[in-house]
Scaffold this active site. Structure first.
Site, mmCIF file in Angstrom:
data_model
loop_
_atom_site.group_PDB
_atom_site.id
_atom_site.type_symbol
_atom_site.label_atom_id
_atom_site.label_comp_id
_atom_site.label_asym_id
_atom_site.label_seq_id
_atom_site.Cartn_x
_atom_site.Cartn_y
_atom_site.Cartn_z
ATOM 1 C CG HIS A 56 1.411 0.846 -19.407
ATOM 2 N ND1 HIS A 56 2.141 -0.265 -19.025
ATOM 3 C CD2 HIS A 56 2.238 1.590 -20.189
ATOM 4 C CE1 HIS A 56 3.352 -0.188 -19.557
ATOM 5 N NE2 HIS A 56 3.443 0.929 -20.253
ATOM 6 C CD GLU A 157 3.980 4.426 -25.768
ATOM 7 O OE1 GLU A 157 4.297 5.323 -24.975
ATOM 8 O OE2 GLU A 157 4.071 3.203 -25.504
#
Length: 200
Positions: A56, A157
């Site tokens: 990412h 998250e």
């Protein structure tokens, strides 16, 4: 054994700035004469409760299907911090003994600074969960994510921790297996029974 769902509903989860809301479109309906109900989903790899793969923020790093599964299973400590705060190293000191996975409860708006991220790395933390849409504030996303992910730490998250008391649990949060992706949705669960993970 008590299972505690800490996953946000995809259609109701906060949307990261610049992204779009998840949409579910029913293509076939039994009520319209079809044999089955069938839907299309329009979303992104970081919608709702999701994992960040190393790639990412680290180009060439492992993608989501390459992340070790043990990062998403095992003893995890839930810790509550003040809402709308930036966690510093001293906020974490003395709270991580004997644990490798941490869940940050800050009512969706608590992030960390670079020193706190480095402290988690130095303590050997392998997995960080947060109830915010990101572990980092918007003005420092790249530095903090890059530090954590380059260290081989998994990030989960946008979990829900409002109904979870501080303490130790067993985490189960395996991401969907999308080849080459930088993230993926996950059904995250905490198990409230120590016998499940005493052998870890």
């Amino acid at each position: 054994m008590k299972l505690i769902d800490i996953t946000r509903n995809l259609s109701e989860a906060p949307v990261y700035p610049g992204s779009f809301k998840t949409e579910v479109t029913r293509v076939n309906k039994i009520s319209d004469g079809y044999d089955s109900n069938f839907s299309h989903i329009r979303t992104n790899t970081h919608a709702g409760t999701h994992v960040d793969a190393t790639c990412h923020f680290v180009d060439g790093g492992p993608s989501v299907e390459q992340m070790p599964l043990e990062l998403y299973y095992g003893p995890c400590r839930v810790l509550t911090f003040p809402e709308k705060s930036i966690l510093k190293k001293e906020d974490l000191e003395g709270k991580l003994d004997g644990i490798k996975k941490i869940a940050i409860h800050g009512n969706g708006f608590t992030y960390m600074d670079a020193a706190a991220a480095q402290y988690l790395i130095d303590c050997g933390i392998t997995t960080i969960l947060t109830d915010a849409w990101s572990v980092a504030p918007l003005d420092n996303e790249k530095q903090i994510h890059s530090m954590i992910l380059a260290a081989g730490i998994a990030i989960v998250e946008n979990v829900v921790l409002d109904h979870v008391a501080d303490g130790d649990y067993c985490l189960m949060a395996f991401p969907a297996k999308f080849d080459g992706c930088d993230g993926a949705p996950v059904r995250a669960v905490l198990v409230e029974e120590q016998e499940v993970w005493k052998h870890e």
